[in-house]
Enzyme design. Structure first.
Site, short mmCIF file in Angstrom:
data_model
loop_
_atom_site.label_atom_id
_atom_site.label_comp_id
_atom_site.label_asym_id
_atom_site.label_seq_id
_atom_site.Cartn_x
_atom_site.Cartn_y
_atom_site.Cartn_z
N PRO A 1 0.82 -1.22 0.00
CA PRO A 1 0.00 0.00 0.00
C PRO A 1 0.85 1.26 0.00
O PRO A 1 0.37 2.34 -0.34
CB PRO A 1 -0.83 -0.12 1.29
CG PRO A 1 -0.11 -1.11 2.14
CD PRO A 1 0.63 -2.02 1.20
N GLU B 1 3.00 -7.34 8.56
CA GLU B 1 3.26 -5.90 8.39
C GLU B 1 4.10 -5.62 7.15
O GLU B 1 4.52 -4.50 6.90
CB GLU B 1 3.96 -5.33 9.63
CG GLU B 1 3.08 -5.30 10.87
CD GLU B 1 1.78 -4.55 10.63
OE1 GLU B 1 1.81 -3.47 10.02
OE2 GLU B 1 0.72 -5.07 11.04
N ARG C 1 -4.11 -9.30 -19.96
CA ARG C 1 -5.06 -8.98 -21.03
C ARG C 1 -4.48 -8.00 -22.05
O ARG C 1 -5.04 -7.81 -23.12
CB ARG C 1 -6.40 -8.49 -20.47
CG ARG C 1 -6.39 -7.19 -19.79
CD ARG C 1 -7.72 -6.92 -19.12
NE ARG C 1 -8.82 -6.70 -20.05
CZ ARG C 1 -9.02 -5.57 -20.72
NH1 ARG C 1 -8.19 -4.55 -20.58
NH2 ARG C 1 -10.03 -5.44 -21.55
C1 LIG Z 1 -1.41 -5.72 6.11
S1 LIG Z 1 -0.51 -5.27 4.70
C2 LIG Z 1 0.84 -4.40 5.39
C3 LIG Z 1 0.55 -2.94 5.44
C4 LIG Z 1 1.73 -2.14 5.95
N1 LIG Z 1 1.85 -2.25 7.36
C5 LIG Z 1 1.52 -0.69 5.57
O1 LIG Z 1 0.75 -0.02 6.29
O2 LIG Z 1 2.04 -0.23 4.55
C6 LIG Z 1 0.22 -6.79 4.24
C7 LIG Z 1 0.56 -6.90 2.76
O3 LIG Z 1 -0.60 -6.73 1.98
C8 LIG Z 1 -0.23 -6.23 0.70
N2 LIG Z 1 -1.06 -5.04 0.46
C9 LIG Z 1 -1.94 -4.49 1.33
N3 LIG Z 1 -2.56 -3.43 0.79
C10 LIG Z 1 -2.08 -3.31 -0.47
C11 LIG Z 1 -2.34 -2.40 -1.53
N4 LIG Z 1 -3.21 -1.40 -1.38
N5 LIG Z 1 -1.66 -2.56 -2.67
C12 LIG Z 1 -0.76 -3.54 -2.82
N6 LIG Z 1 -0.48 -4.44 -1.85
C13 LIG Z 1 -1.13 -4.33 -0.69
C14 LIG Z 1 1.25 -5.96 0.75
O4 LIG Z 1 1.90 -7.06 0.14
C15 LIG Z 1 1.54 -5.90 2.21
O5 LIG Z 1 2.86 -6.27 2.49
#
Ligand SMILES: C[S@@+](CC[C@H](N)C(=O)[O-])C[C@H]1O[C@@H](n2cnc3c(N)ncnc32)[C@H](O)[C@@H]1O
Length: 296
Positions: A89, A116, A154
């Site tokens: 994210p 995390e 795609r």
């Molecule tokens: C719970 S999230 C970790 C969030 C992190 N603590 C942060 O706030 O940036 C766990 C994983 O979900 C994936 N993830 C979560 N949201 C995402 C998004 N909006 N785009 C891409 N990957 C995402 C990523 O691989 C991330 O390492």
């Protein structure tokens, strides 16, 4: 194209065996391999995480299994260098042009984080791209990877039967696509716009462009700042505001045509939009009522 996905939940990627992506794989247009990160652990519990340095909640994915996995996968084809994508994210926003850029590569590796996230050192060492699919937080990188793999696949040659459907997609020309219709001509009292049944291809193309402009103005006005618009386009954009405010209890908007002319002379779309939204030319007071760009 070859795509490798590393995850602790390989089954999460099973939808890639279905529908358009699954068919592309069965036609050898894309080769997708999913790997269980735990295959590169060496303890009895197959541990991939540990507590974060500096304290705080949650766990962090350890660097060693990731490094071992990536070294191993990359070594399987020494003639090529993959582009390594880490969904997060905190990454750069994923867009259609990003998808097109990734579709140009011949090998992608997606690293699906959990908890995390992945230890920053191994991300620094390996990631070519850290990409976000939107401003919200998922539990893991698997769904983000599904999104990106489908958007990329795609665009690969031969995957979508009618290549023109990709050319007309939302974002392909910087605009949202307008509404689409099929039979019957009237459904539940709602008729298909007459022009689409006219057989006049030039008029239909014009109508589609106008619908795309109107929809983009109402839902994603910031996209209009990024593309070049003709005078005719600008007139459509400005008249969209009249339509948005013209009915019901909304206050009438005046001076829009002047606004379009003024903006056209200045060559700046935003001027037309701003002036038209204000509802008057010059420094007159704003009309009361809805001025939201999302109002439609
Ligand atoms: C719970 S999230 C970790 C969030 C992190 N603590 C942060 O706030 O940036 C766990 C994983 O979900 C994936 N993830 C979560 N949201 C995402 C998004 N909006 N785009 C891409 N990957 C995402 C990523 O691989 C991330 O390492």
């Amino acid at each position: 194209m070859r795509i490798d996905v590393v995850t602790i939940f390989p089954d999460y990627l099973r939808p890639l065996e279905l529908a358009l992506v699954g068919r592309a794989a069965s036609r050898d247009l894309v080769d997708i391999q999913t790997h269980d990160l735990r295959a590169w652990t060496h303890d009895v519990h197959r541990t991939v995480d540990d507590s974060p340095y500096g304290g705080g909640p949650g766990m962090v994915m350890r660097p060693e299994p990731w490094d071992a996995a990536l070294r191993d996968i990359v070594a399987r084809d020494p003639s090529r260098r993959p582009r390594v994508v880490v969904p997060t994210p905190a990454g750069v926003p994923f867009t259609q042009s990003y998808a097109a850029e990734l579709a140009e590569q011949d090998w992608l590796i997606f690293c699906c984080g959990r908890y995390e996230g992945i230890d920053g050192r191994v991300v620094d060492a390996w990631a070519d791209d850290e990409i976000s699919i939107g401003d919200y937080v998922l539990a893991g990188g698997e769904v983000a990877t599904l999104v990106m793999v489908e958007a990329v696949t795609r665009l690969l040659p031969g995957v979508v039967g009618n290549a023109e459907s990709i050319i007309d997609d939302s974002f392909a020309h910087g605009l949202l696509e307008g509404p689409v219709y099929t039979r019957p001509p009237v459904w539940e009292g709602r008729a298909v716009p007459e022009i689409l049944r006219s057989g006049d291809h030039a008029a239909i193309a014009r109508w589609r462009r106008e619908e795309a402009l109107r929809r983009t103005r109402r839902r994603r006005p910031e996209l209009l700042d990024r593309i070049e618009l003709s005078d005719a386009d600008r007139a459509v954009v400005a008249s969209t505001i009249v339509a948005a405010h013209g009915g019901g209890d909304d206050p009438p908007v005046t001076g829009v045509e002047d606004a379009v002319t003024a903006a056209g002379a200045a060559g700046v779309v935003e001027d037309a939009v701003t002036v038209a939204e204000r509802g008057t030319i010059g420094d007159g007071p704003a009309p009361s009522g809805c001025a939201s760009s999302h109002c439609s």
